[in-house]
Design an enzyme around this catalytic site. Structure first.
Site, short mmCIF file in Angstrom:
data_model
loop_
_atom_site.label_atom_id
_atom_site.label_comp_id
_atom_site.label_asym_id
_atom_site.label_seq_id
_atom_site.Cartn_x
_atom_site.Cartn_y
_atom_site.Cartn_z
CB SER A 1 -22.11 19.68 -44.13
OG SER A 1 -22.07 20.08 -42.97
CG ASP B 1 -27.86 22.33 -40.52
OD1 ASP B 1 -28.00 22.74 -41.63
OD2 ASP B 1 -26.71 21.74 -40.46
CG HIS C 1 -24.49 23.98 -42.76
ND1 HIS C 1 -24.96 23.08 -42.52
CD2 HIS C 1 -23.66 23.58 -43.73
CE1 HIS C 1 -24.12 21.60 -42.31
NE2 HIS C 1 -23.54 22.08 -42.65
#
Length: 467
Positions: free
Chosen positions: A197, A119, A88
Site C-alpha cells: 500500500s 485513500d 489507510h
C-alpha cells in the site's frame, strides 16, 4: 468483488475498519534491464517504507481509543519535498516514521493532508535534508493502455527489503472507493500484497499510479490509484479543499438505471436513436431540482452516454458516465442533456463532494459523547454500525424491532433530526438502569431518556445491540 487494502499489521492480521486481506502472497523479484539501470536505481531510491502506530476510535467506548496497532506500508517521494502514501496506512496515526531503501534509520513524519475517500495521504518529514538525496519519482501525465507492462514497487510482508513485481495493465474502470467518493481504478496482475500500500507502480520509467488494494479470494488481481486521481487530490490540497468541508472531488448521487431493457424503453416511448440512462431516484424531490424521475440522460458535457451508462475513456476502454463529473464540473454544477416526455433539454445539475447522511462516518475524527447517569450517549455513525453490519442475525433483530440504525440508514438529515443519537456502551452500574437495557435494545428509541439527557437535542435514540 471485495478488495483488501495492502498495508501490513504487526501483531494483528488485519486493520479494524479496513477491508479484509487476501491470505495469499506471491512476490516475484524482477531485475531491471541493464539499459534501464540508471532510471531503475533512481526510482528505487524514491520508494520508502512507512511505519505507523494507529489509535483508532472505539465507537462502543467513545471516551477512549482502540489499542495501538503497528502498521507498515510503502510510500513514494513526490515534488514539493513530500511523500505520497495511502490514507489507510496513516489514518488515525499517533506516530509515523519513514525508512529509505537500504537505510537503517527511521525519520519521523507528519501527516500533511489526507483524503479517506480516495485513500490518499501526504507526509512531510522532520528532516527535510532527506530529499536532497532522494528525488521525486517522475509521474506520467496520461493513462496507460491495457496490456502495458508495469512494475510494482513496495515493502510487502515476507521480507524487509524493497520488492519489485512485474505484470501488465488488465483493465481500467470507474468504481466506488470509500463512500461517497468514486474514481478511476487500474487493475494489474503484478502481485500486490499487504505492505505494498502506497508504493508506486511504474510503466516505462514513470509512475502511473499508487498501489492500494488487491482482490479477496482471487489471484493476480491488484488495484492502483492512477495519476489522474492523484493529481486531483494534489490540486485540491493545494487549494485548501478537504473532504470534510464538502469542497473535495465532486460527485453525482442521483440513482440511474441503464436502458438496455426493451420493456423499459417501450414504457418511456424512446426511439432507437436515443441512448443513455434513466433517472430512477433524483437526489432531491423539490420542484427546483433539475432532474426528475424518468428523465433520460443522454450526454454529460459533450460525451454521449450509451445504454449501459458508459462513456468512452479511450479507443479501447469505456467507463461509467459519472467519471466525467470530475472533468466537466464548473462552479459546482455539471451540464447534462436529457430527454423528458419526448423533448430534448439541457440542464445544469448541482454536484458536491459530500452526500449528507443522518448516519455518516467519523471522517477521521473521534466520536463525541455525553454521559448522563449510567448512560453514555454518542452520535450514530457508520463505524458504530460496522460490527452489526457483518452479522445477519443482529441486523435482522434490529430491523424487526424497528431500530433506526437500520431503518434510517440511508436517510439524509433534516431540520427535525440533524443526527442520530445512540446509546454507545453498556450501562454503568446503577439502580436506575435495572431492566432498562434490554427494553432499550428492543425498542431502539425511548423519548423520555433523550429528553432528560439532552433537552431539545435533535434525532432519535438508538440502542447498541449487546455483543
Amino acid at each position: 468483488m471485495k478488495t483488501r487494502p495492502c498495508s501490513t499489521l504487526m501483531g494483528r492480521a488485519c486493520l479494524a475498519l479496513a477491508l479484509s486481506f487476501c491470505p495469499l502472497m506471491m512476490v516475484n523479484a524482477v531485475a531491471a534491464e541493464t539499459s534501464a539501470a540508471p532510471s531503475a536505481s533512481a526510482l528505487e531510491n524514491s520508494v520508502v517504507k512507512v511505519f505507523s502506530t494507529l489509535r483508532r476510535p472505539d465507537p462502543y467506548k467513545p471516551w477512549s481509543k482502540a489499542a495501538p496497532q503497528d502498521v507498515t506500508g510503502s510510500g513514494v517521494v513526490i515534488d514539493g519535498r513530500r511523500i505520497l502514501t495511502n490514507a489507510h496506512v496513516v489514518g488515525y496515526a499517533s506516530q509515523v516514521q519513514v525508512q529509505a531503501n537500504g537505510s537503517g534509520d527511521k525519520i519521523p513524519a507528519t501527516v500533511l493532508a489526507i483524503s479517506r475517500g480516495m485513500d490518499l495521504a501526504l507526509l512531510k518529514l522532520d528532516d527535510d535534508s532527506f530529499f536532497d538525496s532522494h528525488k521525486p519519482a517522475p509521474r506520467a501525465n496520461v493513462l496507460p493502455d491495457v496490456r502495458d507492462a508495469v512494475l510494482a514497487y513496495g515493502y510487502p510482508l515476507g521480507g524487509t527489503s524493497l520488492s519489485i513485481t512485474k505484470g501488465i495493465v488488465s483493465r481500467i474502470e470507474f468504481v466506488p472507493y470509500r463512500f461517497p467518493a468514486s474514481g478511476l481504478r487500474i487493475q494489474i496482475d503484478a502481485a500486490i500484497n499487504p505492505g505494498n500500500s502506497g508504493g508506486p507502480v511504474i510503466a516505462g520509467d514513470k509512475m502511473i499510479g499508487l498501489a492500494f488494494a488487491g482482490a479477496q479470494n482471487a489471484q493476480n488481481i491488484g488495484y492502483i490509484i492512477p495519476n489522474e486521481e492523484i493529481e486531483l487530490f494534489l490540486r485540491e490540497q493545494a487549494a485548501g479543499k478537504t473532504d470534510k468541508d464538502g469542497e473535495g472531488k465532486p460527485a453525482m448521487f442521483d440513482v440511474t438505471q441503464t436502458l438496455e431493457n426493451p420493456a423499459l424503453r417501450s414504457l418511456l416511448k424512446l426511439g432507437k436513436n436515443v441512448e443513455g440512462v434513466v433517472v430512477m431516484s433524483p437526489l432531491k424531490k423539490d420542484a427546483g431540482y433539475p432532474l426528475k424521475e424518468w428523465d433520460v440522460i443522454t450526454h454529460i458535457g459533450d460525451s454521449a452516454i450509451d445504454n449501459q451508462g458508459m462513456v468512452k475513456l479511450n479507443a479501447n476502454s469505456r467507463v461509467r458516465f459519472q467519471y466525467r463529473v470530475q472533468q466537466v464540473a464548473s462552479h459546482g454544477a455539471v451540464p447534462l442533456t436529457l430527454v423528458r416526455n419526448g423533448a430534448v433539454m439541457k440542464v445544469s445539475l448541482p454536484v458536491s463532494a459530500q452526500r449528507p447522511m443522518l448516519i455518516g462516518d467519523l471522517q477521521g475524527d473521534y466520536p463525541s459523547y455525553f454521559i448522563y447517569g449510567p448512560i453514555v450517549f454518542s452520535r450514530g455513525t457508520a463505524e458504530f454500525l460496522a460490527s452489526a453490519s457483518s452479522n445477519a442475525t443482529t441486523l435482522a433483530a434490529m430491523s424487526f424491532y424497528g431500530n433506526p440504525l437500520v431503518t434510517r440508514r440511508g436517510d439524509a438529515p433534516d431540520a427535525a433530526r440533524e443526527e442520530l443519537v445512540v446509546i454507545a456502551a453498556p450501562f454503568f452500574p446503577a439502580q436506575a438502569d435495572d431492566g432498562l437495557q434490554q427494553s432499550l435494545w428492543r425498542r431502539g428509541a425511548i423519548d423520555q431518556w433523550r429528553a432528560r439527557a439532552q433537552p431539545g437535542a435533535p434525532g432519535d435514540l438508538a440502542a447498541r445491540p449487546d455483543r
